[in-house]
Design a protein around this motif. Structure first.
Motif, PDB file in Angstrom:
ATOM      1  N   GLY A  60       0.893  -1.273   0.115  1.00  0.00           N
ATOM      2  CA  GLY A  60       0.076  -0.054   0.162  1.00  0.00           C
ATOM      3  C   GLY A  60       0.895   1.194  -0.052  1.00  0.00           C
ATOM      4  O   GLY A  60       0.148   2.368  -0.188  1.00  0.00           O
ATOM      5  N   LEU A  61       2.214   1.214  -0.006  1.00  0.00           N
ATOM      6  CA  LEU A  61       3.003   2.437   0.190  1.00  0.00           C
ATOM      7  C   LEU A  61       2.913   3.321  -1.349  1.00  0.00           C
ATOM      8  O   LEU A  61       2.859   4.492  -0.877  1.00  0.00           O
ATOM      9  CB  LEU A  61       4.502   1.895   0.217  1.00  0.00           C
ATOM     10  CG  LEU A  61       5.403   2.985   0.273  1.00  0.00           C
ATOM     11  CD1 LEU A  61       5.011   3.790   1.636  1.00  0.00           C
ATOM     12  CD2 LEU A  61       6.925   2.442   0.356  1.00  0.00           C
ATOM     13  N   ALA A 101       0.121   3.659  -3.188  1.00  0.00           N
ATOM     14  CA  ALA A 101      -1.179   4.192  -2.996  1.00  0.00           C
ATOM     15  C   ALA A 101      -0.909   5.540  -2.009  1.00  0.00           C
ATOM     16  O   ALA A 101      -1.534   6.621  -1.903  1.00  0.00           O
ATOM     17  CB  ALA A 101      -2.053   3.494  -2.556  1.00  0.00           C
ATOM     18  N   HIS A 102      -0.087   5.154  -0.813  1.00  0.00           N
ATOM     19  CA  HIS A 102       0.063   6.245   0.260  1.00  0.00           C
ATOM     20  C   HIS A 102       0.834   7.395  -0.185  1.00  0.00           C
ATOM     21  O   HIS A 102       0.178   8.362   0.057  1.00  0.00           O
ATOM     22  CB  HIS A 102       0.764   5.626   1.407  1.00  0.00           C
ATOM     23  CG  HIS A 102       1.212   6.633   2.332  1.00  0.00           C
ATOM     24  ND1 HIS A 102       0.491   7.388   3.192  1.00  0.00           N
ATOM     25  CD2 HIS A 102       2.432   7.155   2.564  1.00  0.00           C
ATOM     26  CE1 HIS A 102       1.015   8.083   3.870  1.00  0.00           C
ATOM     27  NE2 HIS A 102       2.512   8.067   3.590  1.00  0.00           N
ATOM     28  N   LEU A 103       1.873   7.196  -1.080  1.00  0.00           N
ATOM     29  CA  LEU A 103       2.550   8.144  -1.695  1.00  0.00           C
ATOM     30  C   LEU A 103       1.868   9.079  -2.665  1.00  0.00           C
ATOM     31  O   LEU A 103       1.928  10.280  -2.744  1.00  0.00           O
ATOM     32  CB  LEU A 103       3.756   7.634  -2.283  1.00  0.00           C
ATOM     33  CG  LEU A 103       4.905   7.041  -1.459  1.00  0.00           C
ATOM     34  CD1 LEU A 103       6.073   6.363  -2.240  1.00  0.00           C
ATOM     35  CD2 LEU A 103       5.523   7.984  -0.460  1.00  0.00           C
ATOM     36  N   THR A 151      -1.521   9.312  -2.481  1.00  0.00           N
ATOM     37  CA  THR A 151      -2.708  10.099  -2.058  1.00  0.00           C
ATOM     38  C   THR A 151      -2.397  11.036  -0.986  1.00  0.00           C
ATOM     39  O   THR A 151      -3.022  11.767  -0.492  1.00  0.00           O
ATOM     40  CB  THR A 151      -3.637   9.102  -1.529  1.00  0.00           C
ATOM     41  OG1 THR A 151      -3.139   8.241  -0.551  1.00  0.00           O
ATOM     42  CG2 THR A 151      -4.183   8.189  -2.524  1.00  0.00           C
ATOM     43  N   ASP A 152      -0.969  11.106  -0.653  1.00  0.00           N
ATOM     44  CA  ASP A 152      -0.362  12.049   0.200  1.00  0.00           C
ATOM     45  C   ASP A 152      -0.179  13.301  -0.475  1.00  0.00           C
ATOM     46  O   ASP A 152      -0.182  14.385   0.418  1.00  0.00           O
ATOM     47  CB  ASP A 152       0.983  11.432   0.738  1.00  0.00           C
ATOM     48  CG  ASP A 152       1.330  12.063   2.130  1.00  0.00           C
ATOM     49  OD1 ASP A 152       0.131  12.269   2.904  1.00  0.00           O
ATOM     50  OD2 ASP A 152       2.475  12.270   2.641  1.00  0.00           O
ATOM     51  N   SER A 199      -7.244   1.543  -5.460  1.00  0.00           N
ATOM     52  CA  SER A 199      -5.910   0.465  -4.903  1.00  0.00           C
ATOM     53  C   SER A 199      -6.236  -0.830  -4.088  1.00  0.00           C
ATOM     54  O   SER A 199      -7.436  -1.060  -3.736  1.00  0.00           O
ATOM     55  CB  SER A 199      -5.194   1.264  -3.754  1.00  0.00           C
ATOM     56  OG  SER A 199      -4.271   0.597  -2.964  1.00  0.00           O
ATOM     57  N   THR A 201      -4.439  -3.872  -2.316  1.00  0.00           N
ATOM     58  CA  THR A 201      -3.058  -4.526  -1.832  1.00  0.00           C
ATOM     59  C   THR A 201      -3.463  -6.025  -1.951  1.00  0.00           C
ATOM     60  O   THR A 201      -4.000  -6.756  -0.855  1.00  0.00           O
ATOM     61  CB  THR A 201      -2.942  -3.922  -0.488  1.00  0.00           C
ATOM     62  OG1 THR A 201      -2.743  -2.533  -0.568  1.00  0.00           O
ATOM     63  CG2 THR A 201      -1.483  -4.607   0.140  1.00  0.00           C
ATOM     64  N   GLN A 236      10.642   1.246   0.001  1.00  0.00           N
ATOM     65  CA  GLN A 236      10.714   2.573  -0.537  1.00  0.00           C
ATOM     66  C   GLN A 236      11.389   2.513  -2.002  1.00  0.00           C
ATOM     67  O   GLN A 236      10.571   3.251  -2.765  1.00  0.00           O
ATOM     68  CB  GLN A 236      11.642   3.552   0.322  1.00  0.00           C
ATOM     69  CG  GLN A 236      10.889   3.847   1.794  1.00  0.00           C
ATOM     70  CD  GLN A 236      11.573   4.886   2.713  1.00  0.00           C
ATOM     71  OE1 GLN A 236      11.989   5.998   2.459  1.00  0.00           O
ATOM     72  NE2 GLN A 236      12.196   4.209   3.755  1.00  0.00           N
TER      73      GLN A 236
END
Length: 421
Positions: free
Chosen positions: A290-291, A293-295, A297-298, A309, A311, A404
């Motif tokens: 989910g990283l 998607a997090h990046l 949507t941040d 998204s 996962t 990352q």
């Protein structure tokens, strides 16, 4: 030269319970405003130590930006220490009290006697409003030094700095003392390679400072120049300015590894490209959890282009949600280019988006094999004209950093597709 001091207070800073990001932020801001930081310091919640440090700063600096110790508890001593160092009494500040009452009323909270303590400021201090918290800030002159006292909470401090401190510092230093800064972001090159690519910059542009900063997994290239060194003709014609010439020089030598000449992150640049084209994005992730998607949507405004998204760690989820063929997983395994390709096309269909990106890999520290060692990642990209996937070996030796790297590479593959003509 305007001499500055950055001063943090609090036992939490000295014990390492919190990371002092405030000092780094303030040093950067002061530099851009033409204030030369001569020292940074941190002092515990102790009255004698605070007063001693304040008096020392007052005798050596022109400006001090100070954070922490403005709260309602007994260990919040900044206000009292400044009053003692200045030799003035404390008094209720009506403007500070009105601001606090407004903040509490808006949220339906009662203003307690402990909170009222925060509106008691040194006589002669100038109140600074806190839009995101309860602690008012203030400025006060002690000797030849102007102290700007702000809360320790980064969000509150940064907003107060922008609204209250920055304009005051501009008055002190003057616009001519400001520093022009251009930031360029690079991915896919180590810092040493970036440095080698930019060999000769200082000879070509001796009046412009070249700097580098690692923002893992990216490299930031920073160009800076004092406005005092810029002619009026250059200010009036930015396209022909030396700073812009330097930007173009760097871009040419970095080549396709340049993510943004505006200092944007990969997620910000991908978002900008999607928004510019009016396109949408869906994401399927396994190893990155989910990283990606997090990046994405941040970034503010991501709702304009981000749709869906998934996962999908388990193979059964890849089959059921993303329509990855059972035969693909049976024959090739989860970490495979074909699997990544089918994940990307599957999530694109499920989300109904223009673009999709997928990740499947082995972040470690276990799970690797001779054929597929830790650090192996397969990434798929699907777009309006087709789909493709690719395998990479990106082992940093750490699970978190591997994730990352995987997420950044997925965004980089998507970025490169978006910039194709």
């Amino acid at each position: 030269m305007t001499k500055g001091h950055v001063f943090s207070t609090g036992n939490e800073v000295l014990l390492g319970d919190i990371v002092d990001t405030n000092s780094a932020f303030l040093c950067r801001q002061l530099k851009c405003l033409g204030v030369t930081v001569i020292k940074t310091s941190a002092v515990p919640d102790d009255m004698a130590a605070l007063v001693k440090e304040i008096k020392s700063i007052a005798s050596s600096a022109d400006v001090c930006v100070m954070t922490g110790g403005l709260g309602p508890t007994s260990d919040d001593l900044t206000t009292q220490a400044l009053a003692q160092a200045a030799g003035v009494e404390l008094a209720m500040d009506d403007e500070a009290m009105r601001s606090m009452k407004k903040f509490f009323d808006k949220r339906g909270f009662d203003l307690t006697p402990a909170n009222e303590k925060q509106a008691i400021l040194p006589k002669g201090a100038r109140f600074m409003e806190n839009l995101h918290g309860t602690a008012p800030g203030f400025s006060i002159r002690i000797g030849n030094c102007r102290f700007f006292c702000m809360p320790g909470v980064p969000r509150e401090m940064e907003r107060m700095f922008d609204l209250n401190v920055r304009p005051r510092l501009k008055q002190i230093t003057g616009d001519a003392a400001e520093i022009q800064v251009i930031r360029l972001t690079v991915f896919g090159m180590h810092e040493a390679r970036v440095g080698d690519a930019l060999t000769g910059f200082s000879k070509q542009f001796p009046e412009i400072h070249l700097g580098f900063r690692i923002r893992f997994p990216m490299i930031e290239v920073k160009l800076s120049q004092s406005k005092e060194a810029v002619s009026q003709d250059q200010r009036d014609s930015d396209d022909d300015s030396r700073m812009n010439q330097a930007r173009q020089w760097v871009k040419k030598r970095i080549g396709s590894n340049l993510v943004s000449d505006q200092g944007l992150t990969l997620a910000e640049e991908v978002g900008r490209l999607l928004a510019t084209r009016g396109h949408t994005l869906s994401v399927a992730e396994s190893c990155t959890g989910g990283l990606v998607a997090h990046l994405v949507t941040d970034v503010p405004g991501a709702s304009d282009y981000f749709l869906f998204s998934a996962t999908t760690y388990a193979n059964s989820a890849k089959e059921a949600i993303l329509n990855v063929a059972h035969e693909t997983l049976e024959n090739n395994g989860a970490v495979d280019e074909t699997t990544a390709l089918e994940m990307a096309t599957g999530v694109k269909t499920a989300g109904g988006s223009d673009w999709a990106v997928s990740t499947t890999g082995i972040a470690g520290p276990s799970g690797g094999s001779e054929e597929k060692p830790v650090g192996t990642v397969c990434i798929g990209v699907a777009g309006p004209l087709g789909a493709h996937s690719q395998r990479f070996m990106l082992d940093s030796g750490d699970r978190g950093r591997n994730k990352q790297l995987f997420a950044a590479m997925a965004l980089e593959m998507l970025r490169r597709e978006l910039v194709k003509k």
